[in-house]
Design a protein around this motif. Structure first.
Motif, PDB file in Angstrom:
ATOM      1  N   LEU A  54       0.835  -1.201   0.000  1.00 47.68           N
ATOM      2  CA  LEU A  54       0.000   0.000   0.000  1.00 47.68           C
ATOM      3  C   LEU A  54       0.870   1.252   0.000  1.00 47.68           C
ATOM      4  O   LEU A  54       0.610   2.193  -0.754  1.00 47.68           O
ATOM      5  CB  LEU A  54      -0.952  -0.012   1.197  1.00 47.68           C
ATOM      6  CG  LEU A  54      -2.009  -1.118   1.171  1.00 47.68           C
ATOM      7  CD1 LEU A  54      -2.738  -1.199   2.500  1.00 47.68           C
ATOM      8  CD2 LEU A  54      -2.980  -0.925   0.023  1.00 47.68           C
ATOM      9  N   ALA A  59      -2.412  -0.350  -3.617  1.00 47.07           N
ATOM     10  CA  ALA A  59      -3.819  -0.216  -3.200  1.00 47.07           C
ATOM     11  C   ALA A  59      -4.724  -1.241  -3.868  1.00 47.07           C
ATOM     12  O   ALA A  59      -5.802  -0.937  -4.320  1.00 47.07           O
ATOM     13  CB  ALA A  59      -4.333   1.197  -3.444  1.00 47.07           C
ATOM     14  N   MET A  64      -5.911  -4.432   0.611  1.00 46.99           N
ATOM     15  CA  MET A  64      -6.839  -3.741   1.514  1.00 46.99           C
ATOM     16  C   MET A  64      -7.519  -4.702   2.490  1.00 46.99           C
ATOM     17  O   MET A  64      -7.952  -4.295   3.564  1.00 46.99           O
ATOM     18  CB  MET A  64      -7.904  -2.982   0.718  1.00 46.99           C
ATOM     19  CG  MET A  64      -7.398  -1.721   0.048  1.00 46.99           C
ATOM     20  SD  MET A  64      -6.649  -0.542   1.188  1.00 46.99           S
ATOM     21  CE  MET A  64      -7.934  -0.328   2.389  1.00 46.99           C
ATOM     22  N   ARG A 101     -14.288  -0.229   4.725  1.00 44.50           N
ATOM     23  CA  ARG A 101     -12.876  -0.446   4.475  1.00 44.50           C
ATOM     24  C   ARG A 101     -12.397   0.453   3.339  1.00 44.50           C
ATOM     25  O   ARG A 101     -11.253   0.862   3.289  1.00 44.50           O
ATOM     26  CB  ARG A 101     -12.637  -1.918   4.142  1.00 44.50           C
ATOM     27  CG  ARG A 101     -11.188  -2.316   4.173  1.00 44.50           C
ATOM     28  CD  ARG A 101     -11.005  -3.781   3.825  1.00 44.50           C
ATOM     29  NE  ARG A 101     -11.493  -4.659   4.852  1.00 44.50           N
ATOM     30  CZ  ARG A 101     -12.203  -5.765   4.591  1.00 44.50           C
ATOM     31  NH1 ARG A 101     -12.507  -6.097   3.365  1.00 44.50           N
ATOM     32  NH2 ARG A 101     -12.597  -6.533   5.565  1.00 44.50           N
ATOM     33  N   TYR A 102     -13.319   0.797   2.428  1.00 46.06           N
ATOM     34  CA  TYR A 102     -12.954   1.625   1.282  1.00 46.06           C
ATOM     35  C   TYR A 102     -12.704   3.074   1.664  1.00 46.06           C
ATOM     36  O   TYR A 102     -12.066   3.813   0.934  1.00 46.06           O
ATOM     37  CB  TYR A 102     -14.006   1.494   0.178  1.00 46.06           C
ATOM     38  CG  TYR A 102     -14.049   0.065  -0.309  1.00 46.06           C
ATOM     39  CD1 TYR A 102     -13.028  -0.434  -1.112  1.00 46.06           C
ATOM     40  CD2 TYR A 102     -15.064  -0.790   0.086  1.00 46.06           C
ATOM     41  CE1 TYR A 102     -13.027  -1.749  -1.515  1.00 46.06           C
ATOM     42  CE2 TYR A 102     -15.066  -2.108  -0.320  1.00 46.06           C
ATOM     43  CZ  TYR A 102     -14.058  -2.584  -1.126  1.00 46.06           C
ATOM     44  OH  TYR A 102     -14.043  -3.888  -1.515  1.00 46.06           O
ATOM     45  N   ALA A 105      -9.233   2.878   2.054  1.00 42.62           N
ATOM     46  CA  ALA A 105      -8.660   2.681   0.712  1.00 42.62           C
ATOM     47  C   ALA A 105      -8.464   4.012  -0.001  1.00 42.62           C
ATOM     48  O   ALA A 105      -7.501   4.181  -0.754  1.00 42.62           O
ATOM     49  CB  ALA A 105      -9.553   1.762  -0.116  1.00 42.62           C
ATOM     50  N   TRP A 108      -5.098   5.357   0.397  1.00 48.77           N
ATOM     51  CA  TRP A 108      -4.073   4.673  -0.396  1.00 48.77           C
ATOM     52  C   TRP A 108      -4.233   4.936  -1.886  1.00 48.77           C
ATOM     53  O   TRP A 108      -3.240   5.085  -2.599  1.00 48.77           O
ATOM     54  CB  TRP A 108      -4.100   3.175  -0.104  1.00 48.77           C
ATOM     55  CG  TRP A 108      -3.791   2.870   1.321  1.00 48.77           C
ATOM     56  CD1 TRP A 108      -4.631   2.339   2.254  1.00 48.77           C
ATOM     57  CD2 TRP A 108      -2.553   3.095   2.005  1.00 48.77           C
ATOM     58  NE1 TRP A 108      -3.990   2.224   3.465  1.00 48.77           N
ATOM     59  CE2 TRP A 108      -2.714   2.680   3.337  1.00 48.77           C
ATOM     60  CE3 TRP A 108      -1.313   3.621   1.617  1.00 48.77           C
ATOM     61  CZ2 TRP A 108      -1.696   2.759   4.278  1.00 48.77           C
ATOM     62  CZ3 TRP A 108      -0.294   3.693   2.557  1.00 48.77           C
ATOM     63  CH2 TRP A 108      -0.491   3.267   3.862  1.00 48.77           C
TER      64      TRP A 108
END
Length: 195
Positions: A54, A59, A64, A101-102, A105, A108
């Motif tokens: 990452l 990414a 992730m 979780r995004y 993300a 990143w």
């Protein structure tokens, strides 16, 4: 989730505070010396490699997945907490957690837009305990457009939940320049807006 990472209003109480590495002279020292790295298990090595991917700008969705659905990412420029929906004042429901979780993300995915080259030059694992993995890291960032580079020594601290080999990151803290940044005042507001 370990009880020490359950959601609370006092941020300093939930974030990891690893012992900051010191030089022989006693000064705080984040400069990695790979030859001094302690050995870690294969599953912890996989976690570290996914995080390093990452930092290198990958990414990928697979990388992730190292994060738990309820996780925090914290560095000198941003603070991203996926445990709460701040507009509703409650913990997100299952559907929202799948997407949360995004939020991390996004931190990143933005790196390759800001930097033309991202390189991890060295690492040194300093601690691997039941719920924590800590390493020193030297990383080089080359800015897009101006092609100037900046090399940063940092201390990366991961708080983990679960059992090996299925551990997930619940708190990712990246401290730069031998400092442990606080979560107060204008700096905290800017970090949260950025996250």
């Amino acid at each position: 989730m370990p009880s020490s990472t359950s959601p609370r209003p006092d941020q300093r109480a939930v974030e990891p505070h690893p012992d900051r590495p010191r030089s022989v002279a006693g000064d705080v020292d984040y400069t990695p010396q790979p030859e001094k790295s302690i050995p870690i298990s294969p599953s912890r090595k996989t976690i570290q490699q996914k995080i390093l991917n990452l930092y290198g700008g990958s990414a990928s969705e697979d990388d992730m997945k190292v994060y738990a659905e309820k996780a925090i990412y914290d560095d000198p420029f941003s603070y991203c907490d996926t445990r709460y929906d701040s507009t509703k004042g409650r913990i997100w429901d299952r559907y929202e957690l799948t997407l949360s979780r995004y939020k991390i993300a996004g931190q990143w995915y933005g790196l390759p837009k800001l930097f033309t080259k991202l390189e991890t030059l060295a690492t040194e694992v300093t601690s691997s305990t039941e719920h924590e993995l800590v390493w020193k890291q030297k990383h080089k960032y080359t800015f897009t457009g101006i092609f100037a580079s900046k090399t940063i020594d940092s201390l990366v601290s991961l708080r983990l939940e679960g059992e090996e080999p299925n551990e997930k990151v619940v708190y990712h803290k990246d401290m730069w320049n031998e400092k442990d940044y606080s979560h107060e005042g204008l700096g905290a507001l800017l970090k949260k807006l950025n996250g």
